[in-house]
Scaffold this motif. Structure first.
Motif, PDB file in Angstrom:
ATOM      1  N   HIS A 219      31.323  38.428 -36.903  1.00 47.99           N
ATOM      2  CA  HIS A 219      32.742  37.833 -36.952  1.00 47.99           C
ATOM      3  C   HIS A 219      33.261  38.025 -35.812  1.00 47.99           C
ATOM      4  O   HIS A 219      35.084  38.066 -36.299  1.00 47.99           O
ATOM      5  CB  HIS A 219      32.483  40.241 -37.911  1.00 47.99           C
ATOM      6  CG  HIS A 219      32.226  41.222 -36.763  1.00 47.99           C
ATOM      7  ND1 HIS A 219      31.012  42.118 -37.056  1.00 47.99           N
ATOM      8  CD2 HIS A 219      33.248  41.154 -35.383  1.00 47.99           C
ATOM      9  CE1 HIS A 219      31.305  42.210 -35.209  1.00 47.99           C
ATOM     10  NE2 HIS A 219      31.754  42.288 -34.705  1.00 47.99           N
ATOM     11  N   LEU A 221      35.478  36.186 -34.532  1.00 45.95           N
ATOM     12  CA  LEU A 221      35.999  34.755 -34.744  1.00 45.95           C
ATOM     13  C   LEU A 221      36.386  33.409 -34.053  1.00 45.95           C
ATOM     14  O   LEU A 221      35.595  31.959 -33.584  1.00 45.95           O
ATOM     15  CB  LEU A 221      37.207  34.698 -35.572  1.00 45.95           C
ATOM     16  CG  LEU A 221      36.915  35.440 -36.797  1.00 45.95           C
ATOM     17  CD1 LEU A 221      39.335  36.216 -36.827  1.00 45.95           C
ATOM     18  CD2 LEU A 221      36.598  33.604 -37.901  1.00 45.95           C
ATOM     19  N   ALA A 222      36.240  33.508 -32.373  1.00 42.55           N
ATOM     20  CA  ALA A 222      36.533  32.999 -31.450  1.00 42.55           C
ATOM     21  C   ALA A 222      34.935  32.234 -30.971  1.00 42.55           C
ATOM     22  O   ALA A 222      34.962  31.693 -30.483  1.00 42.55           O
ATOM     23  CB  ALA A 222      37.512  33.635 -30.143  1.00 42.55           C
ATOM     24  N   VAL A 223      33.951  33.588 -31.496  1.00 40.82           N
ATOM     25  CA  VAL A 223      32.805  33.270 -30.751  1.00 40.82           C
ATOM     26  C   VAL A 223      31.998  32.196 -31.708  1.00 40.82           C
ATOM     27  O   VAL A 223      31.464  30.898 -31.217  1.00 40.82           O
ATOM     28  CB  VAL A 223      31.782  34.208 -30.868  1.00 40.82           C
ATOM     29  CG1 VAL A 223      30.469  33.811 -30.453  1.00 40.82           C
ATOM     30  CG2 VAL A 223      31.958  35.360 -29.782  1.00 40.82           C
ATOM     31  N   ARG A 225      33.776  29.918 -33.264  1.00 47.03           N
ATOM     32  CA  ARG A 225      33.942  28.933 -33.379  1.00 47.03           C
ATOM     33  C   ARG A 225      33.881  28.258 -32.764  1.00 47.03           C
ATOM     34  O   ARG A 225      33.390  27.329 -32.329  1.00 47.03           O
ATOM     35  CB  ARG A 225      36.298  28.522 -33.037  1.00 47.03           C
ATOM     36  CG  ARG A 225      36.705  26.810 -33.050  1.00 47.03           C
ATOM     37  CD  ARG A 225      38.735  27.753 -32.724  1.00 47.03           C
ATOM     38  NE  ARG A 225      38.885  26.218 -32.620  1.00 47.03           N
ATOM     39  CZ  ARG A 225      40.302  26.510 -32.065  1.00 47.03           C
ATOM     40  NH1 ARG A 225      40.874  27.435 -32.315  1.00 47.03           N
ATOM     41  NH2 ARG A 225      40.854  25.316 -32.020  1.00 47.03           N
ATOM     42  N   TYR A 226      33.207  28.445 -31.403  1.00 49.95           N
ATOM     43  CA  TYR A 226      32.543  28.049 -29.780  1.00 49.95           C
ATOM     44  C   TYR A 226      31.661  27.372 -30.476  1.00 49.95           C
ATOM     45  O   TYR A 226      31.323  26.308 -29.801  1.00 49.95           O
ATOM     46  CB  TYR A 226      32.992  29.425 -29.044  1.00 49.95           C
ATOM     47  CG  TYR A 226      32.500  28.719 -27.600  1.00 49.95           C
ATOM     48  CD1 TYR A 226      33.450  28.223 -26.553  1.00 49.95           C
ATOM     49  CD2 TYR A 226      31.732  28.720 -27.065  1.00 49.95           C
ATOM     50  CE1 TYR A 226      32.736  27.581 -25.850  1.00 49.95           C
ATOM     51  CE2 TYR A 226      30.385  28.555 -25.906  1.00 49.95           C
ATOM     52  CZ  TYR A 226      31.485  27.779 -25.043  1.00 49.95           C
ATOM     53  OH  TYR A 226      30.358  26.972 -24.119  1.00 49.95           O
ATOM     54  N   SER A 228      30.068  26.489 -33.535  1.00 50.23           N
ATOM     55  CA  SER A 228      29.889  25.908 -34.522  1.00 50.23           C
ATOM     56  C   SER A 228      30.446  24.950 -35.087  1.00 50.23           C
ATOM     57  O   SER A 228      31.239  24.424 -33.657  1.00 50.23           O
ATOM     58  CB  SER A 228      30.692  27.688 -35.466  1.00 50.23           C
ATOM     59  OG  SER A 228      29.982  28.587 -35.649  1.00 50.23           O
ATOM     60  N   ALA A 245      35.218  22.928 -37.708  1.00 54.04           N
ATOM     61  CA  ALA A 245      34.905  24.396 -36.707  1.00 54.04           C
ATOM     62  C   ALA A 245      36.844  24.384 -36.321  1.00 54.04           C
ATOM     63  O   ALA A 245      37.260  25.074 -36.430  1.00 54.04           O
ATOM     64  CB  ALA A 245      34.183  24.855 -35.892  1.00 54.04           C
ATOM     65  N   ASP A 246      37.048  22.904 -35.313  1.00 50.53           N
ATOM     66  CA  ASP A 246      38.347  22.809 -34.904  1.00 50.53           C
ATOM     67  C   ASP A 246      39.292  22.909 -36.592  1.00 50.53           C
ATOM     68  O   ASP A 246      40.541  23.482 -35.802  1.00 50.53           O
ATOM     69  CB  ASP A 246      38.396  21.776 -34.330  1.00 50.53           C
ATOM     70  CG  ASP A 246      37.474  22.129 -32.722  1.00 50.53           C
ATOM     71  OD1 ASP A 246      37.707  23.154 -32.293  1.00 50.53           O
ATOM     72  OD2 ASP A 246      37.025  21.182 -32.269  1.00 50.53           O
ATOM     73  N   PHE A 249      40.655  26.325 -37.815  1.00 52.90           N
ATOM     74  CA  PHE A 249      41.056  27.037 -37.436  1.00 52.90           C
ATOM     75  C   PHE A 249      42.935  26.391 -36.919  1.00 52.90           C
ATOM     76  O   PHE A 249      43.039  27.220 -36.726  1.00 52.90           O
ATOM     77  CB  PHE A 249      40.563  27.010 -35.616  1.00 52.90           C
ATOM     78  CG  PHE A 249      39.732  28.399 -35.020  1.00 52.90           C
ATOM     79  CD1 PHE A 249      40.614  29.547 -34.857  1.00 52.90           C
ATOM     80  CD2 PHE A 249      38.046  28.544 -35.904  1.00 52.90           C
ATOM     81  CE1 PHE A 249      39.033  30.579 -34.880  1.00 52.90           C
ATOM     82  CE2 PHE A 249      37.261  30.112 -36.580  1.00 52.90           C
ATOM     83  CZ  PHE A 249      38.457  30.664 -35.687  1.00 52.90           C
ATOM     84  N   THR A 250      42.425  25.128 -37.576  1.00 49.12           N
ATOM     85  CA  THR A 250      43.753  24.487 -37.403  1.00 49.12           C
ATOM     86  C   THR A 250      44.309  24.095 -38.133  1.00 49.12           C
ATOM     87  O   THR A 250      46.161  24.362 -38.151  1.00 49.12           O
ATOM     88  CB  THR A 250      43.820  22.781 -36.096  1.00 49.12           C
ATOM     89  OG1 THR A 250      43.044  22.220 -36.747  1.00 49.12           O
ATOM     90  CG2 THR A 250      42.900  23.110 -35.032  1.00 49.12           C
ATOM     91  N   LEU A 260      43.049  35.611 -41.508  1.00 47.18           N
ATOM     92  CA  LEU A 260      42.002  35.991 -40.947  1.00 47.18           C
ATOM     93  C   LEU A 260      42.139  35.538 -39.211  1.00 47.18           C
ATOM     94  O   LEU A 260      41.898  36.501 -38.487  1.00 47.18           O
ATOM     95  CB  LEU A 260      40.649  35.885 -41.510  1.00 47.18           C
ATOM     96  CG  LEU A 260      39.551  36.523 -40.871  1.00 47.18           C
ATOM     97  CD1 LEU A 260      39.368  37.638 -41.553  1.00 47.18           C
ATOM     98  CD2 LEU A 260      38.186  35.729 -41.422  1.00 47.18           C
ATOM     99  N   ILE A 264      43.703  37.150 -34.820  1.00 49.72           N
ATOM    100  CA  ILE A 264      42.919  38.211 -33.648  1.00 49.72           C
ATOM    101  C   ILE A 264      43.262  38.469 -32.656  1.00 49.72           C
ATOM    102  O   ILE A 264      44.319  37.138 -32.243  1.00 49.72           O
ATOM    103  CB  ILE A 264      41.855  36.319 -33.468  1.00 49.72           C
ATOM    104  CG1 ILE A 264      41.700  35.293 -35.034  1.00 49.72           C
ATOM    105  CG2 ILE A 264      40.641  36.596 -32.524  1.00 49.72           C
ATOM    106  CD1 ILE A 264      40.355  34.758 -34.650  1.00 49.72           C
TER     107      ILE A 264
END
Lengths: 332, 343
Positions: A219, A221-223, A225-226, A228, A245-246, A249-250, A260, A264
């Motif tokens: 859960h 999210l930063a992890v 993204r890093y 995956s 992943a990017d 997020f973008t 969501l 963060i």
């Protein structure tokens, strides 16, 4: 969501290791007539060597998917294909060696009465993969080395280790039989921040060295993204969006993903006062009696009457970027 | 010490040289080792640290809720002109819940499952005021609607199990604020909640702070939450404050190697995939604290002196204090004796 081609997430390719189509996992709940729809029609694929991150809030079914894929639960409906073979109803014994799992809590997922050597060696014993004690010892030593522990640790018990070290033991156990695919079910949530980074780096190193494929459930999210390559976002048992992943997020497309990502907490004070922050009202509805149509509509600021009538299907809105929302067609 | 405490008149809280140990069969666990700080009225202070850093224990002592075998070994705690450590338990009962109240991490276990929400709210209010039952009920309903709970009158009649985690945490906040405390201690208030619910609770705490002017001590391990809510931050490691300053000081002018390490091991929310730089090694054993700096064994800038002597506090900026020997090397400054206060 049905099982027609449009919501398969993407066409199956040569490199696809795991393909899930229309997966449903319903549980009976005592005192309830209706089943609890933990997973309610999820289609996704994971390619060889890829890390697919699965995010969502508690109760959205992300852990259930991980367990159903490994057939720790018998799926209610849908098809699970692993390496081109339909494994939805087969005997899993041959696949157990190839598919492993690392659990969230390194305190309760290791048997306190077994030594570390026996914990890592148990998969070998069950599958009788060695001919001599020496061979067994060598494999255990090798796996412990892989995760940064050594042979001295073999005769110790789990309670003698810190949380981060225990999670390494869990990883060593998962690696015992040389699997190709590991379900990582919130493997770092129970660890301290400084230890989390150690374990994440270890997962990445092992992926590179051993060519592993991960389903990474978390859960944070930063992890996710890093670590995956691609990420799927779940809400109330359904996949609402998936993308690189990017890209996710973008350019989040689904209103839930947007909300969501916008909340963060970011340590950088300049980044923290984001004007675009979307604070969702209310809470996730019960998976026993979810709303009609789009499950997210009760908390969605764009919801229209259509959202209550029809369930949106996954559609490709960019290369490899899929989302399920009526708003994407300008109809909401 | 008492003169010291009276000195800062706008200081709501003044903790000096606090030492707390747990006397276990295995030995003396030194959970807090010389912590000094102050808190102004209405200020929001974040305390950041990993498990075992002493962040929760130090505030438990402030509530005088330290359980056996824990004991304050040394130091003083002055709250609102009162020496907390010498208060008899009868006096403490008046302070707790009225002047200082607390929100705990786990809203699932911090409400009593066999009493209704209303019952528990009314009990807190009546304990500290001369209100009648119906007036207290009215106040309870007001508090519940203040924290964003729909249909508060109905919720008053419900039991905790009927409420979700986020709702229960709102009830906890309502209860904590019902007697208009001067200080609210929030111990990891959102850790067990989902991100979207966490956002709701943080927004609520911000709003409450603006409306009531309550000072808040927020204990957390998440630097993002600190940035969101706090004016000032203290970073704790091995029972000591290693760095303290404004949110900007900590993030942009990071001084202590441990704080740097903490920030470095967070994945940046960006397209870059630079390898994470974890802090190697494991947290210190509080049963057997090393001589010198507690962080020395994990510090990549460790020097000889770090293993021998405990570093003093160096003032590295206005109100920005860091306890690390590096600062003598960096600028030859001798700022000994500064405390992690407001300057």
């Amino acid at each position: 969501m049905g099982t027609d081609k449009s919501d398969r997430g993407a066409a199956k390719t040569e490199k696809t290791l795991l393909q899930v189509t229309g997966l449903k996992q319903h549980f009976r709940v005592a005192g309830e007539r209706a089943p609890l729809k933990a997973v309610d029609g999820v289609s996704m694929y994971i390619q060889k060597g890829e890390t697919f991150g699965l995010v969502g809030e508690s109760g959205c079914g992300k852990s259930t998917i991980g367990r159903t894929i490994l057939r720790l639960y018998e799926p209610t409906d849908g098809v699970i294909e692993y390496d081109g073979v339909d494994i939805t109803h087969v005997n899993m014994k041959p696949y157990r060696k190839r598919m492993q799992i690392v659990f969230q809590d390194p305190y309760s997922s290791l048997n306190p009465r077994m030594t570390v050597g026996d914990i890592v060696g148990e998969p070998l014993d069950i599958n009788k993969t060695y001919r001599s004690k020496k061979e067994r010892y060598d494999v255990i030593a090798d796996r412990l080395n892989l995760v940064g522990l050594n042979t001295e640790h073999m005769n110790r018990y789990p309670h003698e280790f810190s949380g981060g070290q225990r999670q390494r033991i869990s990883i060593a156990r998962a690696l015992a039989l040389n699997p190709e695919f590991i379900v990582c079910d919130e493997p770092i949530s129970a660890l301290d921040v400084s230890i989390q980074a150690q374990v994440i780096n270890k997962f990445i190193e092992l992926r590179q060295d051993l060519g592993l494929t991960y389903l990474f459930i978390a859960h944070d999210l930063a992890v996710v993204r890093y670590i995956s390559n691609r990420i799927g976002v779940m809400y109330l048992g359904r996949l609402v969006e998936s993308a690189g992943a990017d890209e996710l997020f973008t350019h989040p497309a689904h209103p839930y993903t947007q909300a969501l990502l916008s909340v963060i907490p970011i340590p950088d004070p300049k980044m923290n006062t984001r004007p675009d922050r979307i604070i969702l009202e209310g809470e996730v509805p019960s998976p026993i009696s979810p709303p009609s149509g789009c499950y997210f509509r009760t908390r969605c600021r764009y919801a229209t009457p259509l959202c209550a009538e029809q369930t949106p299907v996954m559609q490709e809105i960019g290369a490899g970027h899929w989302a399920a929302c009526h708003g994407l067609n300008g109809t909401a | 010490m008492s003169a010291d405490a009276l000195d800062g008149r706008d200081h709501l809280l003044n903790i000096q040289n606090l030492h707390i140990s747990f006397f276990t069969p295995a030995g003396e666990v030194k959970a807090v080792n010389g912590v000094s700080y102050t808190l102004r009225k209405g200020e929001v202070l974040g305390i950041v640290g990993e498990s075992g850093s002493g962040k929760s224990v130090s505030v438990t002592a402030l509530m005088k809720l330290l359980a056996y075998p824990g004991r304050v070994v040394d130091g003083s705690i002055w709250f609102d002109g009162k020496d907390i450590l010498v208060q008899p338990s009868r006096e403490m009962q008046k302070i707790r819940g009225k002047d200082i109240s607390m929100i705990f991490q786990d809203p699932m276990t911090s409400l009593n499952p066999v009493y209704t929400i209303g019952n528990q709210l009314i009990e807190t209010i009546r304990r500290h005021s001369a209100m009648s039952n119906s007036a207290a009920r009215q106040r309870g309903i007001e508090m519940l609607s203040l924290v964003g709970i729909n249909n508060p009158a109905r919720r008053m009649r419900q039991y905790p199990h009927a409420l979700s985690g986020g709702m229960r945490q709102r009830v906890m906040i309502a209860m904590a604020l019902s007697c208009s405390p001067k200080l609210l201690i929030a111990d990891e208030p959102t850790t067990s909640l989902d991100v979207t619910i966490q956002a709701q609770i943080l927004a609520l705490m911000k709003k409450m702070r603006q409306e009531t002017g309550t000072a808040i001590m927020l204990i957390t391990h998440d630097l993002g939450i600190v940035t969101e809510l706090c004016d000032r931050v203290m970073i704790m490691y091995a029972g000591k404050i290693v760095e303290s300053g404004s949110v900007e000081d900590i993030y942009y002018r990071t001084s202590h190697p441990y704080t740097k390490g903490l920030l470095d091991c967070l994945p940046q929310n960006s397209e870059e995939r630079a390898p994470l730089r974890p802090i190697e090694g494991n947290p210190v054993d509080l049963l057997d604290l090393p001589k010198g700096c507690g962080f020395a064994s994990r510090c990549d800038k460790c020097m000889k002196i770090c293993l021998r002597e405990t570093p003093p506090d160096f003032l590295v900026g206005d109100g920005h204090v860091s306890s690390c020997w590096l600062h003598t090397v960096q600028n030859g400054q001798d700022g000994r004796g500064n405390h992690h206060g407001n300057g």
